[in-house]
Motif scaffolding. Sequence first.
Motif, PDB file in Angstrom:
ATOM      1  N   SER A  38      -9.187   7.101   2.225  1.00  0.00           N
ATOM      2  CA  SER A  38      -8.683   7.165   0.854  1.00  0.00           C
ATOM      3  C   SER A  38      -9.671   6.522  -0.125  1.00  0.00           C
ATOM      4  CB  SER A  38      -7.300   6.520   0.737  1.00  0.00           C
ATOM      5  OG  SER A  38      -7.357   5.136   1.004  1.00  0.00           O
TER       6      SER A  38
ATOM      7  N   GLN B  90       3.792   5.480  -5.900  1.00  0.00           N
ATOM      8  CA  GLN B  90       3.691   5.470  -7.370  1.00  0.00           C
ATOM      9  C   GLN B  90       2.620   6.448  -7.852  1.00  0.00           C
ATOM     10  OE1 GLN B  90       3.055   1.263  -8.029  1.00  0.00           O
ATOM     11  NE2 GLN B  90       5.218   0.935  -8.519  1.00  0.00           N
ATOM     12  N   SER B  91       1.488   6.481  -7.190  1.00  0.00           N
ATOM     13  CA  SER B  91       0.413   7.410  -7.564  1.00  0.00           C
ATOM     14  C   SER B  91       0.858   8.853  -7.365  1.00  0.00           C
ATOM     15  CB  SER B  91      -0.833   7.108  -6.727  1.00  0.00           C
ATOM     16  OG  SER B  91      -1.833   8.050  -6.972  1.00  0.00           O
ATOM     17  N   CYS B  92       1.522   9.098  -6.253  1.00  0.00           N
ATOM     18  CA  CYS B  92       2.026  10.446  -5.974  1.00  0.00           C
ATOM     19  C   CYS B  92       3.039  10.880  -7.040  1.00  0.00           C
ATOM     20  CB  CYS B  92       2.663  10.457  -4.582  1.00  0.00           C
ATOM     21  SG  CYS B  92       3.521  11.974  -4.134  1.00  0.00           S
TER      22      CYS B  92
ATOM     23  N   ARG C 219       3.205   9.833 -10.100  1.00  0.00           N
ATOM     24  CA  ARG C 219       2.481  10.065 -11.355  1.00  0.00           C
ATOM     25  C   ARG C 219       1.825  11.446 -11.340  1.00  0.00           C
ATOM     26  NH1 ARG C 219      -0.551   5.879 -11.067  1.00  0.00           N
ATOM     27  NH2 ARG C 219      -2.262   6.964 -10.070  1.00  0.00           N
ATOM     28  N   ASP C 220       1.289  11.830 -10.189  1.00  0.00           N
ATOM     29  CA  ASP C 220       0.612  13.120 -10.069  1.00  0.00           C
ATOM     30  C   ASP C 220       1.570  14.297  -9.956  1.00  0.00           C
ATOM     31  OD1 ASP C 220      -1.770  11.712 -10.103  1.00  0.00           O
ATOM     32  OD2 ASP C 220      -2.053  11.787  -7.919  1.00  0.00           O
TER      33      ASP C 220
ATOM     34  N   ASP D  99       0.825  -1.209   0.000  1.00  0.00           N
ATOM     35  CA  ASP D  99       0.000   0.000   0.000  1.00  0.00           C
ATOM     36  C   ASP D  99       0.860   1.261   0.000  1.00  0.00           C
ATOM     37  OD1 ASP D  99      -2.333  -1.422  -0.134  1.00  0.00           O
ATOM     38  OD2 ASP D  99      -2.701  -1.371   2.027  1.00  0.00           O
TER      39      ASP D  99
ATOM     40  N   ASN E 145     -11.322   8.539  -3.198  1.00  0.00           N
ATOM     41  CA  ASN E 145     -11.229   8.066  -4.580  1.00  0.00           C
ATOM     42  C   ASN E 145     -12.611   7.813  -5.181  1.00  0.00           C
ATOM     43  OD1 ASN E 145      -8.427   8.170  -4.570  1.00  0.00           O
ATOM     44  ND2 ASN E 145      -8.240   6.080  -3.847  1.00  0.00           N
TER      45      ASN E 145
ATOM     46  N   CYS F 205       7.548  11.623  -2.021  1.00  0.00           N
ATOM     47  CA  CYS F 205       6.277  10.897  -1.931  1.00  0.00           C
ATOM     48  C   CYS F 205       6.294   9.887  -0.787  1.00  0.00           C
ATOM     49  CB  CYS F 205       5.945  10.236  -3.264  1.00  0.00           C
ATOM     50  SG  CYS F 205       5.539  11.436  -4.563  1.00  0.00           S
TER      51      CYS F 205
ATOM     52  N   ILE G 172       2.096   1.619  -3.626  1.00  0.00           N
ATOM     53  CA  ILE G 172       1.019   2.114  -4.490  1.00  0.00           C
ATOM     54  C   ILE G 172       0.816   3.605  -4.276  1.00  0.00           C
ATOM     55  CG2 ILE G 172      -1.483   2.000  -4.894  1.00  0.00           C
ATOM     56  CD1 ILE G 172      -1.211  -1.063  -4.338  1.00  0.00           C
ATOM     57  N   TYR G 173       0.846   4.055  -3.026  1.00  0.00           N
ATOM     58  CA  TYR G 173       0.679   5.485  -2.753  1.00  0.00           C
ATOM     59  C   TYR G 173       1.820   6.285  -3.377  1.00  0.00           C
ATOM     60  CZ  TYR G 173      -0.346   9.882  -0.564  1.00  0.00           C
ATOM     61  OH  TYR G 173      -0.661  11.206  -0.387  1.00  0.00           O
TER      62      TYR G 173
END
Length: 134
Positions: free
Chosen positions: A85, A48-50, A52-53, A42, A89, A65, A45-46
């Motif tokens: 979260s 990686q998302s951060c 990307r953003d 988890d 989402n 991140c 994943i957080y």
Amino acid sequence: MLHRLPSDGWPSKRQLTALCAAVGCIAALPAAARTHSYPTADRVIYVQSCMRDHPGPHYEMVNKCSCVIDHIAQKLTYDDYVNMSTAANANSIGGERGSYIRDVDALQQQIRKFRALQTQAKKSCLINLEAASR
């Protein structure tokens, strides 16, 4: 090896010294290790998302991140993080299905709290919030 207390019922000096050393080792753990336990997957994943953003130099953004999710983990239990979260989402789901989230005031309060916590954590970790909004 089991250690027994002496016949008088009090621990020996050696046992007390070992206990104090163990407590000292726990107290010396870094703050990140003492925060709420989040599964590694988890956290990844957080991050990686951060990333990307918030595009930027890879190594720099991995650290920034990771810093954000560490800040969140200090403030929220893992169960609270999952609930907040997920609601945040799901808030963007359109149509009737999304209204189940958007029409519940308690969920909207959780979403606002989660987003405020994220914003504060990103500022603390020096993530440029204006670049992400473009």
